[in-house]
Scaffold this active site. Structure first.
Site, PDB file in Angstrom:
ATOM      1  N   ASP A   1       0.851  -1.189   0.000  1.00 12.57           N
ATOM      2  CA  ASP A   1       0.000   0.000   0.000  1.00 12.57           C
ATOM      3  C   ASP A   1       0.891   1.245   0.000  1.00 12.57           C
ATOM      4  OD1 ASP A   1      -2.495   1.268  -0.057  1.00 12.57           O
ATOM      5  OD2 ASP A   1      -2.472   1.573   2.109  1.00 12.57           O
TER       6      ASP A   1
ATOM      7  N   TYR B   1       1.171   5.774  -0.573  1.00 15.28           N
ATOM      8  CA  TYR B   1       0.827   6.979   0.198  1.00 15.28           C
ATOM      9  C   TYR B   1       0.999   8.156  -0.758  1.00 15.28           C
ATOM     10  CZ  TYR B   1       1.236   9.670   4.668  1.00 15.28           C
ATOM     11  OH  TYR B   1       1.071  10.502   5.741  1.00 15.28           O
TER      12      TYR B   1
ATOM     13  N   HIS C   1      -3.411  14.205   1.145  1.00 11.75           N
ATOM     14  CA  HIS C   1      -3.573  13.269   2.265  1.00 11.75           C
ATOM     15  C   HIS C   1      -2.331  13.266   3.143  1.00 11.75           C
ATOM     16  CE1 HIS C   1      -4.566   9.648   4.530  1.00 11.75           C
ATOM     17  NE2 HIS C   1      -3.414   9.115   4.158  1.00 11.75           N
TER      18      HIS C   1
ATOM     19  N   ARG D   1       2.016  14.710  13.336  1.00 10.37           N
ATOM     20  CA  ARG D   1       3.304  15.327  13.715  1.00 10.37           C
ATOM     21  C   ARG D   1       3.169  16.849  13.659  1.00 10.37           C
ATOM     22  NH1 ARG D   1       4.231  11.268  10.178  1.00 10.37           N
ATOM     23  NH2 ARG D   1       4.327  12.747   8.465  1.00 10.37           N
TER      24      ARG D   1
ATOM     25  N   GLU E   1      -9.985   4.253   4.313  1.00  9.44           N
ATOM     26  CA  GLU E   1      -9.132   4.969   3.371  1.00  9.44           C
ATOM     27  C   GLU E   1      -9.643   4.637   1.981  1.00  9.44           C
ATOM     28  OE1 GLU E   1      -4.948   4.227   4.196  1.00  9.44           O
ATOM     29  OE2 GLU E   1      -4.999   5.729   5.802  1.00  9.44           O
TER      30      GLU E   1
ATOM     31  N   GLU F   1      -9.275   4.284  -1.676  1.00  6.74           N
ATOM     32  CA  GLU F   1      -8.098   4.082  -2.516  1.00  6.74           C
ATOM     33  C   GLU F   1      -8.481   3.372  -3.809  1.00  6.74           C
ATOM     34  OE1 GLU F   1      -4.578   2.550  -0.705  1.00  6.74           O
ATOM     35  OE2 GLU F   1      -5.122   3.245   1.316  1.00  6.74           O
TER      36      GLU F   1
ATOM     37  N   ASP G   1      -8.924   0.674   2.539  1.00 10.94           N
ATOM     38  CA  ASP G   1      -7.872   0.272   3.481  1.00 10.94           C
ATOM     39  C   ASP G   1      -8.316   0.670   4.887  1.00 10.94           C
ATOM     40  OD1 ASP G   1      -5.480  -0.322   4.748  1.00 10.94           O
ATOM     41  OD2 ASP G   1      -4.500   1.534   4.095  1.00 10.94           O
TER      42      ASP G   1
ATOM     43  N   TYR H   1       3.102   2.893  15.091  1.00 14.12           N
ATOM     44  CA  TYR H   1       3.737   3.062  13.773  1.00 14.12           C
ATOM     45  C   TYR H   1       5.175   3.567  13.811  1.00 14.12           C
ATOM     46  CZ  TYR H   1       3.612   8.161  13.010  1.00 14.12           C
ATOM     47  OH  TYR H   1       3.856   9.516  13.044  1.00 14.12           O
TER      48      TYR H   1
ATOM     49  N   LYS I   1      -3.796  -1.771  10.484  1.00 14.51           N
ATOM     50  CA  LYS I   1      -4.343  -1.894   9.135  1.00 14.51           C
ATOM     51  C   LYS I   1      -4.506  -3.338   8.669  1.00 14.51           C
ATOM     52  CE  LYS I   1      -2.652   2.542   7.446  1.00 14.51           C
ATOM     53  NZ  LYS I   1      -3.725   3.025   6.561  1.00 14.51           N
TER      54      LYS I   1
ATOM     55  N   THR J   1      -8.711  -5.506   4.502  1.00 10.06           N
ATOM     56  CA  THR J   1      -8.672  -4.549   3.391  1.00 10.06           C
ATOM     57  C   THR J   1      -9.725  -5.016   2.397  1.00 10.06           C
ATOM     58  OG1 THR J   1      -6.277  -4.296   3.690  1.00 10.06           O
ATOM     59  CG2 THR J   1      -7.213  -3.477   1.619  1.00 10.06           C
TER      60      THR J   1
ATOM     61  N   THR K   1      -4.450   6.616   0.238  1.00  9.62           N
ATOM     62  CA  THR K   1      -5.701   7.348   0.378  1.00  9.62           C
ATOM     63  C   THR K   1      -5.779   8.469  -0.647  1.00  9.62           C
ATOM     64  OG1 THR K   1      -5.532   6.972   2.729  1.00  9.62           O
ATOM     65  CG2 THR K   1      -7.157   8.599   2.024  1.00  9.62           C
TER      66      THR K   1
ATOM     67  N   GLU L   1      -9.039  12.758   8.251  1.00  6.69           N
ATOM     68  CA  GLU L   1      -8.920  14.096   7.688  1.00  6.69           C
ATOM     69  C   GLU L   1     -10.256  14.849   7.715  1.00  6.69           C
ATOM     70  OE1 GLU L   1      -7.145  11.785   4.297  1.00  6.69           O
ATOM     71  OE2 GLU L   1      -6.435  13.795   3.806  1.00  6.69           O
TER      72      GLU L   1
HETATM   73 MN    MN Z   1      -3.771   3.104   2.863  1.00 10.00          MN
END
Ligand code: MN
Length: 409
Positions: free
Chosen positions: A121, A123, A128, A137, A194, A196, A228, A239, A248, A252, A342, A356
């Site tokens: 997967d 990103y 996103h 962060r 997510e 996708e 996802d 993570y 995750k 899926t 995503t 989000e």
């Molecule tokens: Mn994903």
């Protein structure tokens, strides 16, 4: 008036003969017999039976319980089979053979149509990645320094890829907020989606041999919608520093229908412009044709649209992702699946996750059945999409649907 044929589709049907996605189905009278089906309008054509009846040289590939042999057969065969299918559903001379082999969609059961090999997967949406960076962060740069130079991804769990309609059990796991001194265990309280697009590898590649940007269409058979599912509380705690894991891997969801890339020629678009040169193996700036896809996605919760993510805004294309994941010599297998990441556009209403849309639960969204920050038990999420087709038509992508059931005790 002669009886209307299921092949006489209303004008503008997004599942007309210009589309012809592939799936695998069974019928109530033979529930154990899985067969390759091709969707036409509101019906499924028994592709193997049609091939047999019409004496197709590709009968052994179509008269099968899985798409894998067809996927492995390669691009020339994919084109030949698609041309044959197009003729079978459009040539009036074939109607007497084809019509009895059509099953109403409402009367079949759809299965995962291929055996999944590896699952990666990515990103790839700048919007996103920027949103997630700001949320997870807040004190650092939203995009990490590598983000615009390589397609970031992780290896996921292929064994828990499930077909649309499969219920999703709320996962349990560890979570810890910054305010807590120790982690707690329990059902996720931040279960998310997510939105996708998944890509399906047909032709394998040799170990040690990178697959170049211009070989994308030789290896990738088609695409489909993918959800996802993500437990944000489990993810946020686990993570660092190795990336997504149990947050995750519990499920899926993928559509039961795979749209061949050949049906999406009119949907090709250039990815957003870049203001610097990518390394040569990722540089698509001189490509003869662009490898982005103009797919308009809709996200619904309990039948209510909450977002419309535009796939055309993705920073990395699927061709670049394929080139990147093989540039070290990692080989491809028939049935490999990779997700785009995503899909989020620049507007608030184009975000492809609740993380989000609600800014990590701060701003609830209003549904007719109440407010939502993250998913509740009983919620059903449906992704649909369409793409521009030839001559002003639309190409519909098969939906991916999943309902949340309570965590196991
Ligand atoms: Mn994903």
């Amino acid at each position: 008036m002669p009886e209307q044929s299921p092949l006489d589709l209303p004008e503008g049907d997004p599942f007309g003969p210009h589309n012809l996605p592939y799936g695998v189905f069974s019928t109530a009278d033979e529930p154990e017999r899985r067969r390759i089906g091709v969707r036409i309008g509101g019906h499924v054509l028994d592709a193997g039976a049609a091939a047999r009846s019409l004496g197709s040289p590709h009968t052994t590939l179509l008269d099968h319980s899985s798409l894998n042999p067809l996927l492995a057969a390669g691009r020339t065969t994919w084109s030949e089979v698609r041309r044959a299918l197009t003729a079978w559903v459009t040539d009036p001379g074939h109607r007497s053979v084809v019509e009895p082999l059509l099953h109403p969609l409402s009367e079949v059961r759809l299965h995962l149509p291929y055996e999944v090999a590896d699952y990666v997967d990515f990103y790839a949406s700048e919007h996103h990645a920027t949103n997630v960076g700001q949320i997870f962060r807040p004190d650092g740069a939203a995009l990490t320094p590598n983000w615009k130079h390589l397609p970031i991804g992780y290896h996921g769990r292929s064994g828990t890829i499930v077909v649309s309609g499969t219920e999703v059990v709320r996962p349990s796991g560890q979570r810890k907020t910054p305010a807590e001194t120790a982690p707690v265990f329990g059902p996720s309280v931040k279960l998310d989606i997510e939105a996708e697009v998944g890509f399906l590898v047909g032709t394998p590649s040799a170990l040690g041999q990178p697959v170049g940007l211009n070989e994308f269409r030789d290896h990738v058979f088609g695409l489909f919608l993918l959800n996802d599912w993500s437990a944000r509380d489990i993810q946020a705690w686990e993570y660092v520093p190795l990336g997504p894991f149990l947050g995750k891997s519990f499920a899926t969801s993928v559509s039961a229908w795979v749209t061949p890339l050949e049906a999406l020629e009119a949907a090709r678009v250039a990815p957003p412009a870049r203001d610097f040169d990518l390394l040569p193996y990722l540089d698509d700036s001189t490509a003869a044709q662009p490898d982005g896809f103009d797919l308009r996605i809709s996200v619904e919760i309990n039948g209510q649209e909450v977002s419309t993510p535009p796939f055309a805004t993705m920073y990395w294309t699927a061709a670049q992702q394929l080139a990147h994941m093989t540039v070290n010599g990692a080989s491809l297998r028939t049935g490999d699946v990779y997700g785009s990441g995503t899909v989020s556009g620049p507007e608030v209403g184009q975000r492809g996750s609740l993380l989000e849309l609600t800014w990590n639960g701060q701003d609830a969204i209003e549904l007719t059945d109440g407010k939502r920050t993250f998913l509740e038990d009983g919620d059903e999420v449906t992704l649909t999409a369409w793409a521009p087709g030839p001559d002003g038509t639309r190409v519909g992508l098969g939906e991916v649907r999943g309902k949340i059931t309570p965590a196991n005790a």
